[in-house]
Design an enzyme around this catalytic site. Structure first.
Site, PDB file in Angstrom:
ATOM      1  N   GLY A   1       0.779  -1.240   0.000  1.00  0.00           N
ATOM      2  CA  GLY A   1       0.000   0.000   0.000  1.00  0.00           C
ATOM      3  C   GLY A   1       0.803   1.279   0.000  1.00  0.00           C
ATOM      4  N   THR A   2       2.018   1.259  -0.555  1.00  0.00           N
ATOM      5  CA  THR A   2       2.758   2.530  -0.584  1.00  0.00           C
ATOM      6  C   THR A   2       2.091   3.529  -1.534  1.00  0.00           C
ATOM      7  OG1 THR A   2       4.312   1.847  -2.336  1.00  0.00           O
ATOM      8  CG2 THR A   2       4.960   1.399  -0.056  1.00  0.00           C
TER       9      THR A   2
ATOM     10  N   MET B   1      -3.872  -6.765  -7.295  1.00  0.00           N
ATOM     11  CA  MET B   1      -3.272  -7.837  -8.086  1.00  0.00           C
ATOM     12  C   MET B   1      -4.289  -8.790  -8.711  1.00  0.00           C
ATOM     13  SD  MET B   1      -0.281  -6.856  -8.029  1.00  0.00           S
ATOM     14  CE  MET B   1       1.011  -6.036  -7.098  1.00  0.00           C
TER      15      MET B   1
ATOM     16  N   LEU C   1      -9.922  -7.350 -13.112  1.00  0.00           N
ATOM     17  CA  LEU C   1     -11.369  -7.214 -12.952  1.00  0.00           C
ATOM     18  C   LEU C   1     -12.083  -7.569 -14.254  1.00  0.00           C
ATOM     19  CD1 LEU C   1     -11.441  -3.913 -10.881  1.00  0.00           C
ATOM     20  CD2 LEU C   1     -12.110  -6.192 -10.078  1.00  0.00           C
TER      21      LEU C   1
ATOM     22  N   ASN D   1      -5.451   2.788 -13.000  1.00  0.00           N
ATOM     23  CA  ASN D   1      -4.473   1.818 -12.495  1.00  0.00           C
ATOM     24  C   ASN D   1      -3.073   2.411 -12.590  1.00  0.00           C
ATOM     25  OD1 ASN D   1      -3.445  -0.825 -11.709  1.00  0.00           O
ATOM     26  ND2 ASN D   1      -2.859  -1.140 -13.849  1.00  0.00           N
TER      27      ASN D   1
ATOM     28  N   HIS E   1       0.680   1.044 -13.299  1.00  0.00           N
ATOM     29  CA  HIS E   1       1.453  -0.129 -13.733  1.00  0.00           C
ATOM     30  C   HIS E   1       2.936   0.236 -13.720  1.00  0.00           C
ATOM     31  CE1 HIS E   1       2.384  -3.913 -15.588  1.00  0.00           C
ATOM     32  NE2 HIS E   1       3.181  -3.281 -16.416  1.00  0.00           N
TER      33      HIS E   1
HETATM   34  C1  GAR Z   1       3.474  -1.095  -7.349  1.00  0.00           C
HETATM   35  O1  GAR Z   1       4.763  -1.044  -7.909  1.00  0.00           O
HETATM   36  C2  GAR Z   1       2.440  -1.105  -8.446  1.00  0.00           C
HETATM   37  O2  GAR Z   1       2.790  -0.341  -9.554  1.00  0.00           O
HETATM   38  C3  GAR Z   1       2.425  -2.578  -8.809  1.00  0.00           C
HETATM   39  O3  GAR Z   1       2.582  -3.261  -7.592  1.00  0.00           O
HETATM   40  C4  GAR Z   1       3.242  -2.432  -6.634  1.00  0.00           C
HETATM   41  C5  GAR Z   1       2.341  -2.282  -5.434  1.00  0.00           C
HETATM   42  O4  GAR Z   1       2.965  -1.581  -4.400  1.00  0.00           O
HETATM   43  N1  GAR Z   1       1.201  -2.907  -9.479  1.00  0.00           N
HETATM   44  C6  GAR Z   1       1.117  -3.872 -10.389  1.00  0.00           C
HETATM   45  O5  GAR Z   1       2.037  -4.557 -10.739  1.00  0.00           O
HETATM   46  C7  GAR Z   1      -0.262  -4.033 -10.986  1.00  0.00           C
HETATM   47  N2  GAR Z   1      -0.200  -4.756 -12.228  1.00  0.00           N
HETATM   48  P1  GAR Z   1       2.133  -0.910  -3.212  1.00  0.00           P
HETATM   49  O6  GAR Z   1       1.176  -1.961  -2.654  1.00  0.00           O
HETATM   50  O7  GAR Z   1       3.212  -0.562  -2.216  1.00  0.00           O
HETATM   51  O8  GAR Z   1       1.419   0.290  -3.742  1.00  0.00           O
END
Ligand code: GAR
Length: 208
Positions: free
Chosen positions: A12-13, A91, A94, A108, A110
């Protein structure tokens, strides 16, 4: 004021970056009203609770297929009177039942420069592993609308970082998060909440 619902699965950053932006007045016209997690153990839920944001847990493993899961998410979004859905490290892909009802209302983040290293199977550290395996010299992140195809919706914002010799997936991930994701995701959300993203011919443009 638009109701922003943030969907999370992990640390969740990016959610934290949105919370911080809202607190410092940088989400104009919107408020995070709910955080929904696909993972009961996601640390993102603690971040929401620490900031008095209501949470819901819809565990992915309780549903047999993506459609059944998406129906449950759709019901929650409707109940929350959602104006904008933000996938912040969410992750699960949908189903169209959500993406069609919330067309151009789901954003989103990415962690690569779409159309590289994206689509089904590219998530989290796997994206950075693939970028390093290919040997690209720049990477970055893309903020885009979500449609029925994975990582294929209209691009709103992109930002770039250099790939350095000796980078590990973790180091590259961190550089992209700090320099791109945590800045551009709140920016795109604020633009959306101010109705400053225009769709023309299926592409997104920021109005000045
Ligand atoms: C982030 O780097 C985000 O871009 C990626 O997962 C990480 C989640 O970090 N998302 C994906 O790969 C989606 N396809 P977070 O939970 O610390 O925000």
């Amino acid at each position: 004021m638009k109701n922003i619902v943030v969907l999370v699965s992990g640390g969740g950053t990016n959610l934290q970056a949105l919370i911080d932006a809202e607190r410092s007045g940088n989400i104009i016209g919107g408020k995070i009203t709910c955080v929904i997690s696909s993972n009961p153990n996601a640390y993102a839920l603690e971040r929401a609770k620490n900031n008095n944001i209501p949470t819901r847990i819809i565990p992915r493993k309780n549903y047999s297929d993506p459609k059944a899961y998406s129906m449950a998410v759709l019901a929650a979004l409707d109940e929350e009177h959602t104006d904008l859905v933000v996938l912040a490290g969410f992750m699960t892909i949908l189903d169209e039942c959500v993406t069609s009802k919330y067309a151009y209302k789901i954003i989103n983040v990415h962690p690569a420069l779409i159309p590289s290293f994206c689509g089904e199977g590219y998530y989290g550290l796997k994206v950075h592993e693939a970028a390093l395996a290919y040997g690209v010299k720049v990477s970055g992140a893309t903020i885009h609308f979500v449609n029925e195809k994975a990582d294929a919706g209209a691009i709103i914002l992109q930002g770039v970082v250099n790939v350095e010799n000796g980078d590990t997936p973790e180091v590259l991930q961190r550089r992209i998060m700090e320099n791109v994701e945590w800045k551009l995701l709140p920016k795109a959300v604020s633009l959306f909440c101010q109705d400053r993203i225009e769709i023309v011919g299926g592409k997104a443009y920021v109005k000045q």
